[in-house]
Design an enzyme around this catalytic site. Structure first.
Site: not given
Ligand code: F6P
Length: 372
Positions: A85, A149, A151, A194, A296
């Protein structure tokens, strides 16, 4: 400070470092490599910026010592903290009436860069962080980027660190689902992360032997998915594993969005498609179906050896680029070589799964369905 970029002759004395966006295993390996290389080889002071770009805007940073970066190679997360953020160009501020106002805080970021007397800044981040890095570079900050990342969706690098670790977790989860699926003769749906790319679902799906893999790049049809699980059931395989990427969607349908949060660098938070898929399979086939959202867990824990090595090589080169005055660049893996590319090229487009790639073709060849 000047934004002349490539091979600018500066004497690197003080180097800032931050981790931005979602965390991933391997961030500490990069921090360690950058800091140790900077101190040992170049005699440079390293300043760790806290919580990503937020710390740069708010001036929260501290000098890193050799002790700070010792013993962190195997640690997940990031010793510096991170945030998704903290975009300086789209910075959310909570006003006294609790309303959130988006402001341009880039001048504060720039001022703190100057106040802390930084000569260069290493930014470790994904797509969003590299966009911010490019804009800061254009404002005059001597930036070197490092792609991270889970992703794996950053163009201009064959792979980003974090992906291999996420793949390891997701594959192990599919292995575990296999045994319970087979014991209970159930359809098991697993939703993996992803964002808009299907790399995790494809990699873990193939490595874990999923029967159906649903990725954003290949829109799916409900009847194809049901046909596959019913066929397996008819042929004595009374269970099926469906690996679905959070960004997968039915042909002609939309993404499944969990939340829209304007404070985030990417306002869209995906999630929920696994549940949808499980419900629909049960509705259309009557087969007992369960779903798991891996979430996560894919980002937590120790980095794999591959990610530790890649993070280390990335970190060393990032420091060398900063010392050589090669700014506006991002380190990147090309084949087996770690090299440098322009950040602006790296963010030009997203790296999606090519639908005819070898892994997709290979999976199709032995009967895996992509739901199309
Ligand atoms: O970009 C990494 C990622 O884990 C994505 O795979 C997922 O959509 C996003 O971040 C989740 O974000 P947050 O941790 O803010 O929920």
């Amino acid at each position: 400070m000047a934004a002349t970029g490539y091979c600018e002759t500066i004497k690197l004395r003080r180097l800032g470092i931050l981790t931005g966006g979602g965390d991933c295993p391997g961030l500490n390996a990069v921090i360690r490599a950058v800091t140790k290389t900077a101190m040992t080889r170049f005699g440079v002071t390293v300043i760790g910026i806290e919580d990503g770009f937020e710390g740069l805007i708010e001036g929260r940073m501290h000098q890193l010592s050799n002790l700070d970066v010792s013993g962190i190679l195997s640690l997940g997360g990031t010793i510096l903290g991170t945030s998704n953020k903290g975009d300086p160009f789209h910075y959310p501020v909570v006003e006294t009436n609790q309303e959130v106002k988006i402001i341009d805080a880039s001048q504060s970021a720039l001022q703190n860069y100057k106040n802390w007397d930084l000569d260069a800044l290493v930014t470790i981040g994904g797509d969003g962080s590299m966009h911010i890095s490019q804009k800061l570079y254009e404002l005059g900050v001597n930036v070197v980027g490092v792609p991270k990342t889970i992703d794996n969706d950053l163009e201009a690098t064959d792979v980003s660190f974090g992906y291999d670790s996420a793949l390891f977790v997701a594959t192990e989860a599919i292995d575990r689902l296999h045994t319970t699926a087979s014991a209970h003769h159930r359809v098991m749906v697993i939703e993996v992360m992803g964002r808009y790319a299907g790399w995790i679902a494809l990699g873990a799906g193939v490595a874990g032997g999923a029967d159906i893999i649903l990725i954003p790049e290949i829109p799916f049809h409900w009847d194809s998915i049901c046909k596959k699980v019913l066929e397996r059931s008819k042929h004595g395989k009374r269970f099926s594993i469906v690996c679905v990427a959070e960004g997968a969607r039915p042909a002609g349908g939309t993404l499944t969005v969990k939340e829209i949060d304007g404070k985030r660098t990417d306002a869209v938070r995906l999630g929920g498609v696994g549940e949808k898929v499980a419900k629909e399979i049960y509705l259309l086939t009557g087969l007992e179906t369960r779903y798991t959202v891996l979430g996560h867990l894919q980002r937590g824990g120790s980095p794999t050896p591959f990610d530790r090595l890649l993070g280390t090589k990335f970190g060393t080169l990032a420091c060398e680029l900063a010392a050589a005055g090669e700014f506006g660049k991002m380190v990147s893996l090309r084949g087996t070589e770690v090299t440098a590319v322009w950040i602006k090229d790296a963010i030009a487009r997203q790296r999606l799964v090519p639908i005819e790639c070898q892994l997709v073709q290979s999976a199709r060849a032995f009967g895996t369905s992509f739901g199309d």
